[in-house]
Design an enzyme around this catalytic site. Structure first.
Site, short mmCIF file in Angstrom:
data_model
loop_
_atom_site.label_atom_id
_atom_site.label_comp_id
_atom_site.label_asym_id
_atom_site.label_seq_id
_atom_site.Cartn_x
_atom_site.Cartn_y
_atom_site.Cartn_z
N GLY A 137 -12.68 -0.87 -11.45
CA GLY A 137 -12.98 -0.48 -10.07
C GLY A 137 -14.05 -1.32 -9.41
O GLY A 137 -14.43 -1.03 -8.27
N PRO B 275 -12.21 -4.05 -15.97
CA PRO B 275 -12.07 -4.72 -14.67
C PRO B 275 -10.70 -5.38 -14.52
O PRO B 275 -10.21 -6.00 -15.46
CB PRO B 275 -13.18 -5.79 -14.71
CG PRO B 275 -13.42 -6.05 -16.16
CD PRO B 275 -13.11 -4.77 -16.90
N ARG C 61 -9.39 -6.21 -10.71
CA ARG C 61 -9.62 -6.97 -9.48
C ARG C 61 -10.78 -7.97 -9.63
O ARG C 61 -10.68 -9.10 -9.15
CB ARG C 61 -10.00 -5.96 -8.38
CG ARG C 61 -10.24 -6.54 -7.01
CD ARG C 61 -10.84 -5.46 -6.10
NE ARG C 61 -10.15 -4.20 -6.20
CZ ARG C 61 -9.12 -3.84 -5.44
NH1 ARG C 61 -8.69 -4.63 -4.50
NH2 ARG C 61 -8.55 -2.65 -5.62
N TYR D 29 -3.73 0.00 2.65
CA TYR D 29 -5.14 0.46 2.60
C TYR D 29 -5.95 -0.04 3.78
O TYR D 29 -7.18 0.08 3.75
CB TYR D 29 -5.87 -0.10 1.38
CG TYR D 29 -5.20 -0.04 0.05
CD1 TYR D 29 -4.56 1.11 -0.41
CD2 TYR D 29 -5.25 -1.14 -0.79
CE1 TYR D 29 -3.98 1.13 -1.66
CE2 TYR D 29 -4.67 -1.12 -2.05
CZ TYR D 29 -4.03 0.02 -2.47
OH TYR D 29 -3.46 0.03 -3.71
N CYS E 114 10.41 -6.77 9.17
CA CYS E 114 10.77 -5.98 10.36
C CYS E 114 9.92 -4.72 10.45
O CYS E 114 10.45 -3.60 10.38
CB CYS E 114 12.24 -5.66 10.32
SG CYS E 114 13.20 -7.14 10.60
N TYR F 240 -3.49 -7.20 -7.13
CA TYR F 240 -2.69 -6.20 -6.40
C TYR F 240 -1.93 -6.81 -5.23
O TYR F 240 -1.62 -6.12 -4.26
CB TYR F 240 -3.57 -5.02 -5.94
CG TYR F 240 -4.32 -4.41 -7.09
CD1 TYR F 240 -3.66 -3.70 -8.08
CD2 TYR F 240 -5.70 -4.61 -7.23
CE1 TYR F 240 -4.33 -3.18 -9.18
CE2 TYR F 240 -6.38 -4.09 -8.33
CZ TYR F 240 -5.69 -3.39 -9.29
OH TYR F 240 -6.35 -2.89 -10.38
#
Ligand SMILES: Cc1ncc(COP(=O)(O)O)c(C=O)c1O
Length: 458
Positions: free
Chosen positions: A270, A313, A315, A359, A386, A416
């Site tokens: 995180g 970890p 990210r 997000y 679209c 991600y």
């Protein structure tokens, strides 16, 4: 290809646009990112060459950056604690090998990630299996592969795994996932420690204590310890401190009730990264100091032997070292609130980066294939799908002479983005290329139209 400047879209000075549109903030861009003759280079390679070799959109991943971040976490936590790379951030055989070679374990949360790790040659014992609804087949495969830890997330799963273990005469090591109730102060969809969501056993309701009771009562499961993951993209490290304190409190309650001291405390991942100049994440050393000192103090106060800590970890390792290269296709200057915004359409979008739509994530992007002295134009980088919500970078200042054929680079897209990519609108997913010291190789090849049509049985 360039065209005449479009002064209509240019922003007035003093509007908050960056002083130098060509600058690369080292806190945001991969460590090897430079401008050479005005052109962005990464891993010593000109992005125009990368685009012609691999096509666009392209994820270009700086291998040295990824590996260095693994090493920084390892050395921050030292030998007595452990670091696992969370494969969900970006999962390919090669990057999992990098993580393992740098001394990290690997977290997987589905059969697909597990098979990627096993087929990459990673040994089962360095893997941890997560998931709030693991299938019996996944649990069986993990048990048979000797996965080091299975993180239990529901009462059903405790019973299922106990049954599988009894049948196989094995005793898997398990962690009980605890929902601590800590407010991660991040986007709702990536906060995982409040009670009203799907992960783990609630500490407040007593479900966590009950899960521990059931595991301890089961001779075929080995309770290695506890797990907590409070959310993602957290830049305030005191949030982890609160979770660590609560987990140490639960460890003391387990000792008091069962006379058992847990050996391991996994505090999840995180750890936030810088997507824009406004993000100020903590570095691995600061995170390690906060977590280890909190757990040391809480254990000492409770008279507990300090468990081995693990962090996960994803990210913070995979995110910062990768950029996405897009080619600009069309540009429209659209009036809004008395001003003009340039809608810059690129050849990818929400199928390779869903984070902005999902997000409301913020990103930094630059004109990559050349530098420009044109004034800044308030721009929105949008995709080719679209949906009007198909936005890659909501607010960006780009040079007013931006033109179709230019290459844009979006920073910090290693986590991600490709891992959450889709074939929406039947768009093939982009390649991922590793770059290092002037050479590039494919980590994940670009999908072809044949790949996209392969499953269509009509
Ligand atoms: C259990 C667990 N561990 C680790 C991570 C990795 O999080 P991050 O990529 O934010 O470090 C996640 C992400 O959702 C997770 O669910």
């Amino acid at each position: 290809m360039t065209s005449a400047a479009r002064p209509a879209g240019a922003s007035p000075p003093g509007d908050g646009s960056p002083a130098d549109l060509n600058a690369l903030d080292p806190a945001i861009w991969p460590r090897s990112a430079r401008r050479a003759g005005g052109v962005l280079t990464i891993g010593g390679l000109d992005v125009r060459d990368l685009a012609s070799e691999f096509g666009t959109p392209l994820f270009a991943c700086d291998e040295n950056d990824f590996r260095a971040r693994c090493r920084e976490f390892r050395s921050a936590f030292g030998d007595r604690d452990a670091v696992c790379y969370a494969a969900k951030a970006f999962c390919s055989r090669e990057v999992l090998r990098w993580a393992a070679a740098e001394g990290l374990g690997v977290d997987v949360c589905t059969e697909g990630e597990l098979e990627t790790a096993l087929s990459a040659g990673l040994p089962g014992p360095i893997l941890t299996l997560h998931g709030n609804n693991k299938s019996v087949a996944e649990l069986a495969r993990a048990t048979d592969a000797g996965v080091g830890h299975i993180v239990l997330d529901s009462f059903e799963e405790i019973a299922r795994l106990a049954y599988l273990a009894e049948q196989r005469h094995t005793r898997p090591k398990v962690l009980v996932r605890v929902t601590t109730g800590v407010d991660a102060r991040t986007h709702e969809y990536i906060a995982t420690a409040h009670d009203d969501q799907k992960f783990g056993f609630s500490l407040a309701s007593g479900a966590a204590a009950e899960a521990v009771r059931r595991v301890i009562a089961c001779p075929d499961l080995e309770l290695a310890g506890l797990h907590s993951h409070i959310g993602s993209q957290i830049t305030d490290p005191t949030r982890f401190q609160s979770a660590a304190e609560l987990m140490a409190g639960l460890a003391a309650a387990i000792r008091d009730e069962h006379g058992v001291e847990i050996a391991e405390l996994d505090l999840g991942g995180g750890f936030g990264i810088a997507y824009t100049a406004g993000d100020h994440p903590a570095d691995p050393l600061r995170i390690a100091r906060i977590l280890t000192s909190t757990v040391d103090a809480a254990c000492a106060a409770a008279g507990l032997t300090r468990p081995r800590l693990t962090v996960e970890p994803g990210r913070a390792i995979a995110g910062p070292g990768t950029i996405t290269l897009y080619e600009v296709g069309t540009i429209k200057d659209v009036p809004f609130d008395g001003g003009l915004r340039s809608y810059v359409s690129v050849d990818g979008g929400m199928s390779d980066n869903i984070r902005t739509a999902l997000y409301d994530a913020r990103y930094t992007c630059v004109l990559a294939s050349r530098e420009s002295t044109a004034p800044p134009a308030l721009s929105r980088v949008v995709g080719r799908h679209c949906e009007s919500g198909d936005i890659v970078v909501r607010d960006a200042y780009l040079p007013a002479d931006l033109a179709p054929g230019d290459l844009l680079a979006v920073a910090a897209t290693g986590a991600y983005c490709r891992s959450a990519a889709s074939n929406y609108n039947h768009v093939p997913r982009p390649a991922v290329a590793a770059v290092r010291d002037g050479s590039a190789r494919t980590l994940v090849r670009r999908e072809t139209m044949e790949d996209v049509l392969r499953l269509d049985a009509g």
